[in-house]
Design a protein around this motif. Structure first.
Motif, PDB file in Angstrom:
ATOM      1  N   GLN A   1       0.831  -1.205   0.000  1.00 20.78           N
ATOM      2  CA  GLN A   1       0.000   0.000   0.000  1.00 20.78           C
ATOM      3  C   GLN A   1       0.865   1.255   0.000  1.00 20.78           C
ATOM      4  O   GLN A   1       0.562   2.224  -0.703  1.00 20.78           O
ATOM      5  CB  GLN A   1      -0.942  -0.003   1.210  1.00 20.78           C
ATOM      6  CG  GLN A   1      -2.065  -1.024   1.059  1.00 20.78           C
ATOM      7  CD  GLN A   1      -2.869  -1.170   2.330  1.00 20.78           C
ATOM      8  OE1 GLN A   1      -2.337  -1.543   3.366  1.00 20.78           O
ATOM      9  NE2 GLN A   1      -4.150  -0.872   2.246  1.00 20.78           N
ATOM     10  N   SER A   2       1.936   1.226   0.754  1.00 20.32           N
ATOM     11  CA  SER A   2       2.858   2.361   0.779  1.00 20.32           C
ATOM     12  C   SER A   2       3.496   2.553  -0.595  1.00 20.32           C
ATOM     13  O   SER A   2       3.576   3.683  -1.089  1.00 20.32           O
ATOM     14  CB  SER A   2       3.931   2.128   1.842  1.00 20.32           C
ATOM     15  OG  SER A   2       4.874   3.166   1.831  1.00 20.32           O
ATOM     16  N   ASP A   3       3.919   1.448  -1.213  1.00 20.33           N
ATOM     17  CA  ASP A   3       4.498   1.522  -2.563  1.00 20.33           C
ATOM     18  C   ASP A   3       3.500   2.112  -3.557  1.00 20.33           C
ATOM     19  O   ASP A   3       3.876   2.847  -4.464  1.00 20.33           O
ATOM     20  CB  ASP A   3       4.922   0.138  -3.060  1.00 20.33           C
ATOM     21  CG  ASP A   3       6.107  -0.437  -2.300  1.00 20.33           C
ATOM     22  OD1 ASP A   3       6.812   0.321  -1.607  1.00 20.33           O
ATOM     23  OD2 ASP A   3       6.322  -1.664  -2.397  1.00 20.33           O
ATOM     24  N   GLY A   4       2.223   1.780  -3.366  1.00 16.78           N
ATOM     25  CA  GLY A   4       1.177   2.269  -4.256  1.00 16.78           C
ATOM     26  C   GLY A   4       0.588   3.597  -3.829  1.00 16.78           C
ATOM     27  O   GLY A   4      -0.415   4.048  -4.375  1.00 16.78           O
ATOM     28  N   ARG A   5       1.192   4.225  -2.834  1.00 12.94           N
ATOM     29  CA  ARG A   5       0.820   5.545  -2.317  1.00 12.94           C
ATOM     30  C   ARG A   5      -0.542   5.590  -1.628  1.00 12.94           C
ATOM     31  O   ARG A   5      -1.189   6.619  -1.582  1.00 12.94           O
ATOM     32  CB  ARG A   5       0.913   6.600  -3.413  1.00 12.94           C
ATOM     33  CG  ARG A   5       2.334   6.737  -3.923  1.00 12.94           C
ATOM     34  CD  ARG A   5       2.468   7.802  -4.934  1.00 12.94           C
ATOM     35  NE  ARG A   5       3.871   7.837  -5.358  1.00 12.94           N
ATOM     36  CZ  ARG A   5       4.359   8.735  -6.156  1.00 12.94           C
ATOM     37  NH1 ARG A   5       3.597   9.695  -6.630  1.00 12.94           N
ATOM     38  NH2 ARG A   5       5.616   8.694  -6.496  1.00 12.94           N
ATOM     39  N   ASP A   6      -0.951   4.448  -1.081  1.00  9.21           N
ATOM     40  CA  ASP A   6      -2.149   4.400  -0.234  1.00  9.21           C
ATOM     41  C   ASP A   6      -1.648   4.484   1.205  1.00  9.21           C
ATOM     42  O   ASP A   6      -1.548   3.485   1.908  1.00  9.21           O
ATOM     43  CB  ASP A   6      -2.932   3.109  -0.471  1.00  9.21           C
ATOM     44  CG  ASP A   6      -4.093   2.911   0.500  1.00  9.21           C
ATOM     45  OD1 ASP A   6      -4.417   3.862   1.260  1.00  9.21           O
ATOM     46  OD2 ASP A   6      -4.667   1.814   0.516  1.00  9.21           O
TER      47      ASP A   6
END
Length: 182
Positions: free
Chosen positions: A140-145
């Motif tokens: 999620q962090s990698d996907g900016r969530d």
């Protein structure tokens, strides 16, 4: 005396062991893994097939053969689904989550980590559930969530508290620190 499956499995195991020899060139090590992979179809016992596929997938990953790791993991998923082998199903979901994360396909990665998490939760495997929650958080962090990443990192911490999973705990706190600064 070993039965036919026993003999085949012994050969597969020997090929895997030889493939781990770091003094051999990677191309030779990969060829041993390919030979072992080809021999798996001769096995009748699905548990031995699954175990062999998981091991060969892992050692392909170690050798940097990410696509082969993904291919074998997908095959393992088919067998584990048919046999309803929940423990190996969770393992292969986790492997596929990792595979898709390395391919930067975050929605698929999250999907598979979440599937693994649900199984670990049903099996009451708190440490493995915590690891999957951390993996979901990282994706999620990698996907900016960042909000979702924070929520899952906190959930992971709650599952891991009191354990000796110090590196995993560190990664949870690190993820929280990262998303806080976004």
């Amino acid at each position: 005396m070993l039965n036919k499956d026993g003999l085949i499995y012994k050969k597969i195991d020997s090929l895997i062991v030889v493939s781990k020899n770091v003094s051999y060139p990677d191309s030779l090590r990969s060829s041993y893994l390919s030979e072992a992979y080809n021999d798996i179809e001769q096995l009748i016992n699905d548990s031995l097939k699954t175990k062999s596929y998981i091991r060969i997938a892992y050692f392909n990953l170690v050798l940097g053969n990410l696509d082969k790791f993904g291919e074998i993991s997908k095959k393992t998923l088919q067998i584990s689904t048919i046999t309803k082998d929940t423990v190996n199903l969770a393992r292969v979901y986790s492997d596929l989550g990792y595979y898709y994360r390395q391919k930067y396909i975050y929605d698929s990665s999250y999907y598979f980590f979440n599937k693994a998490n649900k199984i670990y939760k049903a099996l009451n495997k708190k440490l493995l559930e915590g690891r999957m929650l951390l993996s979901m958080s990282t994706v999620q962090s990698d996907g900016r969530d960042y909000i979702g990443a924070e929520i899952n990192a906190v959930k992971a911490l709650s599952k891991l508290q009191g354990s000796d999973e110090y590196e995993t705990l560190y990664l949870c706190y690190n993820t929280l620190g990262f998303v806080e600064n976004q």
